[in-house]
Scaffold this motif. Structure first.
Motif, short mmCIF file in Angstrom:
data_model
loop_
_atom_site.label_atom_id
_atom_site.label_comp_id
_atom_site.label_asym_id
_atom_site.label_seq_id
_atom_site.Cartn_x
_atom_site.Cartn_y
_atom_site.Cartn_z
N GLY A 15 0.81 -1.21 0.00
CA GLY A 15 0.00 0.00 0.00
C GLY A 15 0.85 1.26 0.00
N VAL A 16 1.95 1.23 0.74
CA VAL A 16 2.85 2.38 0.79
C VAL A 16 3.45 2.65 -0.59
N VAL A 17 3.87 1.61 -1.26
CA VAL A 17 4.46 1.78 -2.60
C VAL A 17 3.40 2.24 -3.60
N LEU A 18 2.20 1.70 -3.52
CA LEU A 18 1.13 2.16 -4.40
C LEU A 18 0.84 3.64 -4.15
N ALA A 19 0.89 4.06 -2.88
CA ALA A 19 0.67 5.47 -2.56
C ALA A 19 1.75 6.34 -3.19
N LEU A 20 3.00 5.89 -3.15
CA LEU A 20 4.07 6.64 -3.81
C LEU A 20 3.83 6.75 -5.31
N LEU A 21 3.39 5.66 -5.91
CA LEU A 21 3.16 5.65 -7.36
C LEU A 21 1.93 6.45 -7.75
N SER A 22 1.06 6.75 -6.80
CA SER A 22 -0.13 7.55 -7.13
C SER A 22 0.26 8.98 -7.46
N GLY A 23 1.43 9.41 -7.00
CA GLY A 23 1.90 10.75 -7.31
C GLY A 23 2.50 10.83 -8.69
N ASP A 24 3.49 10.02 -8.95
CA ASP A 24 4.20 10.04 -10.23
C ASP A 24 4.73 8.65 -10.54
N PRO A 25 4.86 8.33 -11.83
CA PRO A 25 5.52 7.07 -12.19
C PRO A 25 6.96 7.09 -11.68
N ALA A 26 7.50 5.91 -11.41
CA ALA A 26 8.87 5.83 -10.91
C ALA A 26 9.44 4.46 -11.20
N TYR A 27 10.76 4.38 -11.20
CA TYR A 27 11.43 3.08 -11.33
C TYR A 27 11.91 2.65 -9.95
N GLY A 28 12.37 1.41 -9.84
CA GLY A 28 12.68 0.81 -8.55
C GLY A 28 13.58 1.61 -7.65
N TYR A 29 14.68 2.09 -8.17
CA TYR A 29 15.62 2.84 -7.33
C TYR A 29 14.99 4.14 -6.83
N GLU A 30 14.20 4.79 -7.69
CA GLU A 30 13.51 6.02 -7.27
C GLU A 30 12.54 5.73 -6.13
N ILE A 31 11.84 4.62 -6.22
CA ILE A 31 10.89 4.25 -5.18
C ILE A 31 11.62 4.00 -3.86
N THR A 32 12.73 3.27 -3.93
CA THR A 32 13.53 3.02 -2.73
C THR A 32 14.02 4.33 -2.13
N THR A 33 14.47 5.24 -2.96
CA THR A 33 14.94 6.54 -2.49
C THR A 33 13.81 7.33 -1.84
N GLN A 34 12.64 7.32 -2.46
CA GLN A 34 11.49 8.03 -1.89
C GLN A 34 11.11 7.44 -0.53
N GLU A 45 16.56 -2.64 -0.69
CA GLU A 45 16.25 -2.43 -2.10
C GLU A 45 15.66 -3.70 -2.73
N GLY A 46 16.20 -4.86 -2.36
CA GLY A 46 15.69 -6.12 -2.89
C GLY A 46 14.24 -6.36 -2.53
N THR A 47 13.82 -5.91 -1.36
CA THR A 47 12.43 -6.04 -0.93
C THR A 47 11.52 -5.23 -1.84
N VAL A 48 11.96 -4.04 -2.20
CA VAL A 48 11.16 -3.18 -3.08
C VAL A 48 11.04 -3.81 -4.46
N TYR A 49 12.15 -4.34 -4.99
CA TYR A 49 12.10 -4.94 -6.32
C TYR A 49 11.19 -6.18 -6.34
N ALA A 50 11.23 -6.99 -5.30
CA ALA A 50 10.35 -8.16 -5.22
C ALA A 50 8.89 -7.72 -5.15
N LEU A 51 8.62 -6.66 -4.41
CA LEU A 51 7.26 -6.15 -4.30
C LEU A 51 6.78 -5.62 -5.65
#
Length: 111
Positions: A15-34, A45-51
């Protein structure tokens, strides 16, 4: 608090990652940074990529390969209508659950 935080994040990270993506598209490393910029330092980082693989398989995001200046193309994730619906359900569930948990807290409202 470390172990409890990790366990609770496992249940809410999608849900947290979907919330981040609701703002703007992003790639994995950007999501991890956010995530890290918002205080989620303990997420690997591996957890984010698996998700991201899971939300893609569930059809919650659209994926576009975008050329990268360094290395192979990046997969950019965009929340799609199905993902928006999933995110809305996440927020409804979050509000319900957090209100019920807070009602159990004997320290709540003691200011």
């Amino acid at each position: 608090m470390g172990r409890q935080l990790t366990e609770m994040l496992k249940g809410t990270l999608e849900g947290v990652v979907l919330a981040l993506l609701s703002g703007d598209p992003a790639y994995g490393y950007e999501i991890t940074t956010q995530l890290r910029n918002r205080g989620f330092d303990e997420i690997a980082e591996g957890t984010v990529y698996a998700l991201l693989v899971r939300v893609e398989q569930k059809g919650l995001v659209d994926v576009e390969k975008v050329p990268s200046e360094k290395g192979p193309p990046r997969k950019v994730f965009t929340l799609n209508p199905r993902g928006e619906q999933e995110l809305a359900e996440f927020w409804d569930t979050w509000r319900l659950l957090s209100a019920r948990i807070e009602a159990l807290n004997p320290e709540a409202g003691k200011d």
